[in-house]
Design a protein around this motif. Structure first.
Motif, PDB file in Angstrom:
ATOM      1  N   THR A 227     -11.511  43.775 -28.802  1.00 44.39           N
ATOM      2  CA  THR A 227     -11.887  45.436 -29.079  1.00 44.39           C
ATOM      3  C   THR A 227     -11.838  45.769 -30.309  1.00 44.39           C
ATOM      4  O   THR A 227     -12.596  46.755 -30.827  1.00 44.39           O
ATOM      5  N   GLN A 230     -14.974  47.157 -32.653  1.00 44.87           N
ATOM      6  CA  GLN A 230     -15.707  48.129 -32.747  1.00 44.87           C
ATOM      7  C   GLN A 230     -15.309  49.149 -33.842  1.00 44.87           C
ATOM      8  O   GLN A 230     -16.247  49.982 -34.227  1.00 44.87           O
ATOM      9  N   ARG A 237     -18.252  43.493 -35.216  1.00 47.06           N
ATOM     10  CA  ARG A 237     -18.734  44.170 -34.095  1.00 47.06           C
ATOM     11  C   ARG A 237     -19.224  43.148 -32.808  1.00 47.06           C
ATOM     12  O   ARG A 237     -19.139  43.503 -31.670  1.00 47.06           O
ATOM     13  N   ALA A 240     -16.358  42.287 -30.399  1.00 49.92           N
ATOM     14  CA  ALA A 240     -15.869  43.453 -29.534  1.00 49.92           C
ATOM     15  C   ALA A 240     -16.384  43.431 -28.138  1.00 49.92           C
ATOM     16  O   ALA A 240     -17.172  44.242 -27.817  1.00 49.92           O
ATOM     17  N   ALA A 243     -15.454  46.214 -25.769  1.00 46.19           N
ATOM     18  CA  ALA A 243     -15.496  47.702 -26.310  1.00 46.19           C
ATOM     19  C   ALA A 243     -16.815  48.246 -25.785  1.00 46.19           C
ATOM     20  O   ALA A 243     -17.862  47.545 -25.731  1.00 46.19           O
ATOM     21  N   HIS A 245     -18.804  50.229 -27.300  1.00 41.07           N
ATOM     22  CA  HIS A 245     -19.806  50.035 -28.250  1.00 41.07           C
ATOM     23  C   HIS A 245     -19.900  48.647 -29.104  1.00 41.07           C
ATOM     24  O   HIS A 245     -20.234  48.757 -30.264  1.00 41.07           O
ATOM     25  N   GLY A 246     -19.485  47.649 -28.376  1.00 41.86           N
ATOM     26  CA  GLY A 246     -18.947  46.519 -29.190  1.00 41.86           C
ATOM     27  C   GLY A 246     -20.342  45.437 -29.256  1.00 41.86           C
ATOM     28  O   GLY A 246     -20.252  44.398 -29.797  1.00 41.86           O
ATOM     29  N   ASP A 249     -26.147  46.131 -32.609  1.00 36.51           N
ATOM     30  CA  ASP A 249     -26.525  47.754 -33.003  1.00 36.51           C
ATOM     31  C   ASP A 249     -27.790  47.865 -32.508  1.00 36.51           C
ATOM     32  O   ASP A 249     -28.753  47.008 -32.651  1.00 36.51           O
ATOM     33  N   GLN A 258     -24.923  52.052 -34.993  1.00 40.08           N
ATOM     34  CA  GLN A 258     -24.548  52.614 -33.804  1.00 40.08           C
ATOM     35  C   GLN A 258     -24.816  53.947 -33.475  1.00 40.08           C
ATOM     36  O   GLN A 258     -24.926  54.936 -34.340  1.00 40.08           O
ATOM     37  N   TRP A 315     -14.884  53.728 -31.586  1.00 40.46           N
ATOM     38  CA  TRP A 315     -16.045  52.820 -32.476  1.00 40.46           C
ATOM     39  C   TRP A 315     -16.314  53.409 -33.795  1.00 40.46           C
ATOM     40  O   TRP A 315     -16.183  54.724 -33.928  1.00 40.46           O
TER      41      TRP A 315
END
Length: 412
Positions: A227, A230, A237, A240, A243, A245-246, A249, A258, A315
């Motif tokens: 996690t 993020q 990233r 993650a 997560a 938004h993990g 991109d 992001q 995030w």
């Protein structure tokens, strides 16, 4: 059936796990004592970062009354402040879930103890436990749903989580005041039966209490590792995995970082953002108003700032290189040549809690606060706020309004 019938959960003989005991529960409780305190403090800081006393548009918890006693003007330094506090809040909250569940499991027999109230003091203690357990589950559940962008709860997340936190933490403090001394003694002296949690007829153990703690610790560490990336951003990233938004991109190139809400999600009409239609309306002292096209903004003095975006869901991006017009220079265009005042920023977005946002004077005055027109050497993409967006150091992501249409400077 009698209350001592081992087939009933009200009977001590029903709960046979050999892991339950005062020492095991006390270790988990002391971990939560520290962790939940940090969560509460960082949660209050997140609320303060929205500057709810500035304007009603920023206040997502009406009628907070004395619960807003601690609020202060959110600073712009360091620029990563909100990235740190909210990243810690979300990441720690997720990592503590195994500890919370293990703690609830360890004391569940006490919830079925009869009679439910032996005295007035005992009744008050049981009520406080109800608020503690219910409040804890509510706060952790709504928090996880929010960072996953699954708004399944009735009503707005902001007041529900805010008021729920105060109820939960009040019960938590009362419980901690009563139980912490005993928990500390149990851990130091390895007492096992002080809280009468051990089963009178335990089953054959398959793992030791210490092994169970290692299992809970491993689960928390796994959630932490999958996690934390993020909030750290960059190459981390990719770690993650759990997560919201993990993942990778979005896209490639200068705008490939992001995004929370896309232009399509916000229902931004491209006919409104085109060169022929879009104008930035800036209003200031004595109603002085200017209307600026995007080419006219590009002819104003432009400045750059390397700033991250950090959101309430935990995030954040790495620093991106933004370029645009300083907010304080826009204030000067409408009569504020000295110290700039507060500003109300309005978006082309027609719906949503933060289609309008207010910024304090200290945020407007910071030389890194921009009406950004470009990012990383390229025009903003529609999803990142084209034709113009606000970017302010240390501000929550929702206050960095995208698709800006109007700015009104003055005391709010």
């Amino acid at each position: 059936m009698r209350d001592d019938d081992p087939r009933l959960p009200t009977s001590p003989g029903f709960w046979r796990s050999p892991l339950r005991g005062t020492w095991f529960t006390s270790v988990l409780g002391l971990v939560l004592l520290v962790g939940i305190t940090v969560l509460f403090v960082t949660g209050l800081l997140s609320y303060a970062a929205y500057n709810p006393n500035l304007a009603p548009v920023n206040d997502q918890t009406p009628d907070k009354g004395i619960l807003g006693f601690y609020l202060f003007s959110w600073p712009t330094n360091p620029s990563w402040l909100y990235r740190l506090t909210q990243g810690l809040h979300v990441t720690l909250g997720i990592a503590l879930i195994p500890v919370l569940l293990a703690k609830l499991w360890s004391v569940v027999p006490k919830l079925f103890t009869l009679p439910p109230a032996r005295s007035l003091a005992h009744a008050l203690e049981r009520i406080s436990l109800l608020l503690l357990v219910g409040g804890g589950l509510f706060e952790f559940t709504t928090g996880v749903l929010n960072i996953q962008l699954d708004y399944l709860f009735p009503g707005s997340f902001y007041p529900l989580h805010f008021y729920g936190a105060w109820v939960f933490f009040a019960a938590f403090l009362a419980h901690a005041a009563l139980k912490t001394p005993a928990a500390v003694r149990a851990v130091r002296q390895r007492r096992q039966d002080e809280a009468q949690l051990e089963s009178p007829r335990p089953a054959t153990p398959t793992v030791s209490r210490r092994g169970a703690l290692w299992f809970v610790s491993g689960a928390s560490l796994l959630l932490l590792v999958t996690t934390a990336g993020q909030s750290i951003g960059g190459a981390f990233r990719r770690t993650a995995l759990l997560a919201p938004h993990g993942g990778a991109d979005p896209g490639r190139g200068p705008n490939g970082f992001q995004i929370n809400k896309t232009a399509a999600y916000a229902r931004i009409d491209t006919r409104e953002t085109g060169a022929e239609a879009w104008r930035l309306v800036v209003t200031g002292r004595d109603g002085r108003t200017v209307r600026l096209t995007r080419p006219e903004l590009l002819r104003l003095p432009l400045h750059s700032a390397a700033l991250p975006i950090a959101c309430v869901e935990g995030w954040s991006t790495a620093d991106q290189w933004w370029r645009g017009v300083r907010l304080r220079d826009l204030a000067a265009l409408v009569g504020y040549d000295g110290d700039p005042p507060d500003v109300l920023v309005e978006s082309l977005q027609l719906h949503g809690a933060f289609r309008r946002a207010a910024l304090r004077a200290n945020q407007v005055a910071d030389p890194r606060s921009l009406l950004a027109l470009q990012v990383n050497g390229e025009d903003l993409s529609p999803d990142h706020g084209y034709p113009a967006r606000v970017i302010v150091p240390a501000a929550p992501g929702v206050l960095n309004t995208k698709w800006v249409a109007r700015m009104t400077f003055g005391d709010l």
